[in-house]
Structure formats: structure tokens, C-alpha cells
Design a protein around this motif. Sequence first.
Motif, short mmCIF file in Angstrom:
data_model
loop_
_atom_site.label_atom_id
_atom_site.label_comp_id
_atom_site.label_asym_id
_atom_site.label_seq_id
_atom_site.Cartn_x
_atom_site.Cartn_y
_atom_site.Cartn_z
N ASP A 147 0.84 -1.20 0.00
CA ASP A 147 0.00 0.00 0.00
C ASP A 147 0.88 1.26 0.00
O ASP A 147 2.10 1.18 -0.06
N LYS A 148 0.21 2.41 0.07
CA LYS A 148 0.97 3.68 -0.03
C LYS A 148 1.95 3.85 1.13
O LYS A 148 2.94 4.54 1.01
N GLU A 149 1.63 3.24 2.26
CA GLU A 149 2.54 3.32 3.42
C GLU A 149 3.62 2.25 3.37
O GLU A 149 4.37 2.06 4.31
N LYS A 150 3.65 1.51 2.25
CA LYS A 150 4.62 0.43 2.04
C LYS A 150 4.43 -0.73 3.01
O LYS A 150 5.37 -1.34 3.50
N ARG A 151 3.17 -1.00 3.33
CA ARG A 151 2.82 -2.18 4.13
C ARG A 151 2.01 -3.12 3.25
O ARG A 151 1.27 -2.68 2.37
N CYS A 152 2.10 -4.40 3.56
CA CYS A 152 1.38 -5.39 2.76
C CYS A 152 -0.12 -5.33 3.05
O CYS A 152 -0.54 -5.41 4.20
N ARG A 153 -0.91 -5.22 1.99
CA ARG A 153 -2.37 -5.12 2.15
C ARG A 153 -3.01 -6.47 2.45
O ARG A 153 -4.16 -6.55 2.83
N ILE A 154 -2.25 -7.54 2.19
CA ILE A 154 -2.82 -8.88 2.40
C ILE A 154 -1.93 -9.66 3.37
O ILE A 154 -1.74 -10.86 3.23
N TYR A 155 -1.38 -8.93 4.31
CA TYR A 155 -0.34 -9.50 5.19
C TYR A 155 -0.71 -10.86 5.78
O TYR A 155 0.10 -11.79 5.77
N ARG A 156 -1.92 -11.01 6.27
CA ARG A 156 -2.29 -12.27 6.93
C ARG A 156 -2.38 -13.44 5.95
O ARG A 156 -2.39 -14.58 6.36
N CYS A 157 -2.44 -13.12 4.66
CA CYS A 157 -2.57 -14.17 3.64
C CYS A 157 -1.35 -14.21 2.72
O CYS A 157 -1.37 -14.90 1.70
N ARG A 158 -0.31 -13.47 3.04
CA ARG A 158 0.82 -13.32 2.11
C ARG A 158 1.41 -14.67 1.72
O ARG A 158 1.36 -15.63 2.50
N PRO A 159 1.99 -14.72 0.51
CA PRO A 159 2.53 -15.99 0.01
C PRO A 159 3.65 -16.56 0.88
O PRO A 159 4.31 -15.84 1.63
N LEU A 160 3.86 -17.84 0.72
CA LEU A 160 4.88 -18.54 1.50
C LEU A 160 6.26 -17.88 1.36
O LEU A 160 6.97 -17.70 2.35
N LEU A 161 6.65 -17.52 0.14
CA LEU A 161 7.98 -16.93 -0.04
C LEU A 161 8.12 -15.63 0.73
O LEU A 161 9.21 -15.29 1.19
N CYS A 162 7.02 -14.90 0.90
CA CYS A 162 7.07 -13.67 1.70
C CYS A 162 7.23 -14.03 3.18
O CYS A 162 7.92 -13.34 3.92
N ARG A 163 6.58 -15.10 3.58
CA ARG A 163 6.64 -15.51 4.99
C ARG A 163 8.04 -15.96 5.38
O ARG A 163 8.43 -15.91 6.54
N LEU A 164 8.79 -16.45 4.40
CA LEU A 164 10.12 -16.99 4.72
C LEU A 164 11.22 -15.94 4.64
O LEU A 164 12.33 -16.17 5.08
N TYR A 165 10.92 -14.79 4.03
CA TYR A 165 11.90 -13.71 3.95
C TYR A 165 12.36 -13.34 5.37
O TYR A 165 11.53 -13.32 6.27
#
Length: 147
Positions: A79-97
Motif C-alpha cells: 500500500d501507499k505506506e509500504k505495508r502489505c495489504r494482504i499481510y495475513r494471507c501473504r505468500p509462503l515466499l514472503c513468509r520466509l523472507y
Amino acid sequence: MNGEPPISCNLDCDINTCGSLCCRNCPVLTQDEVEKLISGVREEYGLELIQKRYFRRAKGEHGTYFAAKMIKGQCIFLDKEKRCRIYRCRPLLCRLYPVTDADFVDVRCPLVSGNKISGQVLDALRQRYAGEVDKRIRMEHTFRFED
Ligand code: SF4
Ligand code: SF4
């Protein structure tokens, strides 16, 4: 969505330092993962994601996958604040970063360079990468993206 420690786009991250560096690469997903993400976002956020609008095809040597689209060099879900809009559902590769491969950690992430993430947690993430990321995606070296 589960009890794991939040890593990527962590709401506690000081993104003024990194500018959400982790979201400047688009995560690659299998078709199953895209479908799961779409239904998860519907449940969690009440948003209806149209696959074609948010994902593009990513062809590799071993198969065809999907990747979150990029807008001006950033993931479409930022989003505009540079936060993930779908954080609770983010993809696995994002979760492992900041682990981006079974034997690679992105040392540019301030959580790593500032020693804010323990070796133990990084080891656990590496193990998850090796065990949970789709085998074909793990074997790919490059992707050819299509709109
Ligand atoms: S790059 Fe690192 S510190 Fe910055 S938002 Fe991503 S996980 Fe947090
Ligand atoms: S889905 Fe969310 S956490 Fe993953 S790259 Fe996009 S904005 Fe970042």
C-alpha cells in the motif's frame, strides 16, 4: 493465519530504513497457492482478487507458475505506506523472507544486518524453505514473466 513469527512487512519493521525492500521482488506461487491466497483474502479481508488483475504468469524450466504483479518496481499488494495489504494471507515466499533460498539469506534486510533476527530463527526459516516451497520452484533459476 498461523502461529509463525511475522517476518516480511512486519508491522514492527522500521520501513523508513529499508523502504520495504522485501516487497520489491514479486513472490512466485503455484496455481494452488494462488487459489488459496484468493480464498484466504476473501475470508480475511472481504476482498475479491481477480487472478488476472493481480498475478501474471511466470514460466520456468520446470513449469509455469504465477507471480504477484509489480507496479513501479514494487509488489502490487504494497500500500501507499509500504505495508502489505494482504499481510495475513501473504505468500509462503514472503513468509520466509529474509531467507530467499535454502542456503541464502538477504543480508540487506535490516533485521539481518542489525542482528534483530536470531540464527535459530533463520535456520528454522531455511528448513521451512527446503521443506515447504514447491519442489519445482526450488529448482528454477530464472522466470520469464508474461502479462
Ligand atoms: S526488508 Fe526486512 S526490515 Fe524491511 S520490511 Fe522487509 S523484513 Fe522488514
Ligand atoms: S505479497 Fe505482501 S509481503 Fe509479499 S511481496 Fe507483496 S506486499 Fe510484500
